[in-house]
Design an enzyme around this catalytic site. Structure first.
Site, PDB file in Angstrom:
ATOM      1  N   ALA A 164       0.935  -1.097   0.028  1.00  0.00           N
ATOM      2  CA  ALA A 164       0.148  -0.014   0.056  1.00  0.00           C
ATOM      3  C   ALA A 164       0.889   1.190   0.049  1.00  0.00           C
ATOM      4  O   ALA A 164       1.977   1.203   0.213  1.00  0.00           O
ATOM      5  CB  ALA A 164      -0.906   0.013   1.173  1.00  0.00           C
ATOM      6  N   GLY A 220       0.715  -4.999   0.820  1.00  0.00           N
ATOM      7  CA  GLY A 220      -0.839  -5.233   0.041  1.00  0.00           C
ATOM      8  C   GLY A 220      -0.175  -5.809  -1.159  1.00  0.00           C
ATOM      9  O   GLY A 220      -1.278  -6.267  -1.869  1.00  0.00           O
ATOM     10  N   GLU A 261      -0.578  -9.300  -0.596  1.00  0.00           N
ATOM     11  CA  GLU A 261      -2.025  -9.419  -0.357  1.00  0.00           C
ATOM     12  C   GLU A 261      -2.988  -9.436  -1.691  1.00  0.00           C
ATOM     13  O   GLU A 261      -3.901 -10.310  -1.809  1.00  0.00           O
ATOM     14  CB  GLU A 261      -2.610  -8.649   0.575  1.00  0.00           C
ATOM     15  N   GLU A 286       4.740  -5.014   7.252  1.00  0.00           N
ATOM     16  CA  GLU A 286       3.768  -4.117   7.879  1.00  0.00           C
ATOM     17  C   GLU A 286       4.142  -3.674   9.288  1.00  0.00           C
ATOM     18  O   GLU A 286       4.503  -2.544   9.685  1.00  0.00           O
ATOM     19  CB  GLU A 286       2.290  -4.226   7.815  1.00  0.00           C
TER      20      GLU A 286
HETATM   21  C1  HXC Z   1       5.129   4.154  -1.270  1.00  0.00           C
HETATM   22  C2  HXC Z   1       6.916   3.162  -2.215  1.00  0.00           C
HETATM   23  C3  HXC Z   1       6.694   1.916  -1.675  1.00  0.00           C
HETATM   24  C4  HXC Z   1       5.334   1.935  -0.822  1.00  0.00           C
HETATM   25  C5  HXC Z   1       8.454   1.900  -2.620  1.00  0.00           C
HETATM   26  N1  HXC Z   1       8.231   3.021  -2.874  1.00  0.00           N
HETATM   27  N2  HXC Z   1       7.549   1.152  -1.816  1.00  0.00           N
HETATM   28  N3  HXC Z   1       6.332   4.285  -2.056  1.00  0.00           N
HETATM   29  N4  HXC Z   1       4.830   2.960  -0.630  1.00  0.00           N
HETATM   30  N5  HXC Z   1       4.863   0.843  -0.220  1.00  0.00           N
HETATM   31  C6  HXC Z   1       8.921   4.133  -3.487  1.00  0.00           C
HETATM   32  C7  HXC Z   1      10.280   4.510  -2.760  1.00  0.00           C
HETATM   33  O1  HXC Z   1       9.682   5.415  -1.780  1.00  0.00           O
HETATM   34  C8  HXC Z   1      11.260   5.016  -3.872  1.00  0.00           C
HETATM   35  O2  HXC Z   1      10.526   6.054  -3.990  1.00  0.00           O
HETATM   36  C9  HXC Z   1      10.615   4.131  -4.888  1.00  0.00           C
HETATM   37  O3  HXC Z   1       9.365   3.486  -4.836  1.00  0.00           O
HETATM   38  C10 HXC Z   1      11.715   2.959  -5.002  1.00  0.00           C
HETATM   39  O4  HXC Z   1      12.016   2.337  -3.850  1.00  0.00           O
HETATM   40  P1  HXC Z   1      13.113   2.195  -3.173  1.00  0.00           P
HETATM   41  O5  HXC Z   1      13.120   1.793  -1.629  1.00  0.00           O
HETATM   42  O6  HXC Z   1      14.347   3.369  -3.510  1.00  0.00           O
HETATM   43  O7  HXC Z   1      14.009   0.871  -3.797  1.00  0.00           O
HETATM   44  P2  HXC Z   1      14.711  -0.312  -3.452  1.00  0.00           P
HETATM   45  O8  HXC Z   1      15.922   0.318  -2.433  1.00  0.00           O
HETATM   46  O9  HXC Z   1      15.143  -1.248  -4.362  1.00  0.00           O
HETATM   47  O10 HXC Z   1      13.891  -1.247  -2.175  1.00  0.00           O
HETATM   48  C11 HXC Z   1      12.562  -1.860  -2.766  1.00  0.00           C
HETATM   49  C12 HXC Z   1      11.830  -2.018  -1.396  1.00  0.00           C
HETATM   50  C13 HXC Z   1      11.632  -0.993  -0.658  1.00  0.00           C
HETATM   51  C14 HXC Z   1      12.579  -3.309  -0.560  1.00  0.00           C
HETATM   52  C15 HXC Z   1      10.751  -2.837  -2.055  1.00  0.00           C
HETATM   53  O11 HXC Z   1      11.079   0.042  -1.464  1.00  0.00           O
HETATM   54  C16 HXC Z   1      10.530  -1.362   0.486  1.00  0.00           C
HETATM   55  O12 HXC Z   1      10.995  -1.676   1.624  1.00  0.00           O
HETATM   56  N6  HXC Z   1       9.324  -0.765   0.168  1.00  0.00           N
HETATM   57  C17 HXC Z   1       8.386  -0.814   1.377  1.00  0.00           C
HETATM   58  C18 HXC Z   1       7.842  -2.022   1.332  1.00  0.00           C
HETATM   59  C19 HXC Z   1       6.770  -2.155   2.221  1.00  0.00           C
HETATM   60  O13 HXC Z   1       6.903  -1.782   3.650  1.00  0.00           O
HETATM   61  N7  HXC Z   1       5.377  -2.483   1.889  1.00  0.00           N
HETATM   62  C20 HXC Z   1       4.115  -2.745   2.852  1.00  0.00           C
HETATM   63  C21 HXC Z   1       3.408  -1.390   2.894  1.00  0.00           C
HETATM   64  S1  HXC Z   1       2.274  -1.340   3.989  1.00  0.00           S
HETATM   65  P3  HXC Z   1      11.680   7.628  -4.428  1.00  0.00           P
HETATM   66  O14 HXC Z   1      10.502   8.688  -4.567  1.00  0.00           O
HETATM   67  O15 HXC Z   1      12.521   7.713  -3.350  1.00  0.00           O
HETATM   68  O16 HXC Z   1      12.225   7.081  -5.666  1.00  0.00           O
HETATM   69  C22 HXC Z   1       1.020  -2.026   3.342  1.00  0.00           C
HETATM   70  C23 HXC Z   1      -0.302  -2.314   4.298  1.00  0.00           C
HETATM   71  C24 HXC Z   1      -1.080  -3.267   3.711  1.00  0.00           C
HETATM   72  O17 HXC Z   1       1.080  -2.662   2.594  1.00  0.00           O
HETATM   73  C25 HXC Z   1      -2.638  -2.826   3.970  1.00  0.00           C
HETATM   74  C26 HXC Z   1      -3.302  -3.577   3.069  1.00  0.00           C
HETATM   75  C27 HXC Z   1      -3.468  -2.961   1.618  1.00  0.00           C
END
Ligand code: HXC
Length: 258
Positions: free
Chosen positions: A65, A109, A112, A132
């Site tokens: 998400a 998400g 999911e 998360e």
């Molecule tokens: C918003 C995101 C994002 C996310 C990545 N980006 N994941 N933006 N929401 N979930 C953005 C980053 O901010 C970055 O933007 C660009 O995408 C590239 O990501 P990087 O982190 O620079 O890439 P990398 O170093 O290769 O790492 C990849 C990654 C990491 C391991 C996937 O991005 C990551 O950990 N993302 C978050 C994963 C996460 O926590 N997901 C759960 C979210 S909560 P910029 O502008 O800096 O280039 C959730 C709640 C679920 O899903 C509820 C139900 C839907």
């Protein structure tokens, strides 16, 4: 007009949807989910479509998400919009089969969303996880519900509580994905599987999906009865006559989806 976040294509009787927000690794904003839900509903209503493939990019199916959008939301914000309860939930009402073709990250998400599809074909570089907990929240669209049903309690607890990712090989061993293929094959593999499904009689495909999903909701006796009644119902279709006649006549069936 805003740029589409989901690419919509057809390949014969297969509908192909591609999440297309590459700069944010397909982070799932409300806007992208709204578009996805609308595209899925349109394919579901289209008589010329028999199966759907949902995919992302080579680097990310979806990294979760949209954290940027969620960051400042309050309880009142998420509760009053029933965040995840509206368009996300509408995905599960799609009656035609949806195959997730997953390459790269399927996190939070994104994992999911893949699990809410009917089955997952993964590329060798796929990484699945529910991170998360690192953000001070928990999964919100089935990570604590569909994941244990798919991989068992031990692995679901491990993944959700430690936030570690599992690779495609582990996901296949655990039963989360149905096949693992090289990255350059994943979309074709999913499209080919979808084309096979779309060549079958649509009523039997939809009933089979409904029956398997019922296995998660009903007791064994109720599920068996539901299956048997659907099996009976298919004898009312022209396609059942065609399918069985074709076998006896040693030819390929020509289903009319009636
Ligand atoms: C918003 C995101 C994002 C996310 C990545 N980006 N994941 N933006 N929401 N979930 C953005 C980053 O901010 C970055 O933007 C660009 O995408 C590239 O990501 P990087 O982190 O620079 O890439 P990398 O170093 O290769 O790492 C990849 C990654 C990491 C391991 C996937 O991005 C990551 O950990 N993302 C978050 C994963 C996460 O926590 N997901 C759960 C979210 S909560 P910029 O502008 O800096 O280039 C959730 C709640 C679920 O899903 C509820 C139900 C839907």
């Amino acid at each position: 007009m805003s740029v589409p976040l989901v690419k919509v294509e057809t390949r014969g009787r297969v509908g192909l949807l591609t999440l297309d927000r590459p700069k944010a690794l397909n982070a799932l904003s409300n806007e992208i989910i709204d578009e996805l839900a609308a595209a899925l509903r349109a394919f579901d209503a289209d008589d010329n479509i028999g199966a759907i493939v949902l995919t992302g990019s080579e680097k990310a199916f979806a990294a979760g998400a949209d954290i940027g959008a969620m960051k400042d939301w309050t309880f009142q914000d998420v509760y009053s919009q029933d965040y995840l309860g509206h368009n996300w939930e509408s995905l599960k009402r799609i009656r035609k089969p949806i195959i997730a073709a997953v390459a790269g990250y399927a996190l939070g998400g994104g994992c999911e969303l893949a699990m809410s599809c009917d089955f997952i074909i993964a590329a060798e570089n796929a990484r699945f996880g529910q991170p998360e907990i690192k953000l001070g929240v928990i999964p919100g669209y089935g990570g604590t519900q569909r994941l244990p049903r798919a991989v068992g309690k031990a692995k679901a607890m491990d993944l959700v509580l430690t936030a570690r990712m599992m690779d495609a090989a582990e996901a296949e061993r655990a039963g989360l994905v149905s096949r693992v293929v090289p990255l350059d094959r994943v979309l074709d593999e999913a499209l080919e599987a979808a084309a096979v499904i779309a060549s079958m009689s649509l009523s039997s495909v939809m009933m089979a999906k409904e029956c398997i999903n019922r296995a998660y909701e009903a007791s064994l006796d109720e599920g068996m009865l539901f299956e048997r009644r659907n099996f009976h119902a298919l004898f009312a279709t022209e396609d059942q006559k065609e399918g069985m006649s074709a076998f006896i006549e040693k030819r390929k069936p020509d289903f009319k989806h009636r």
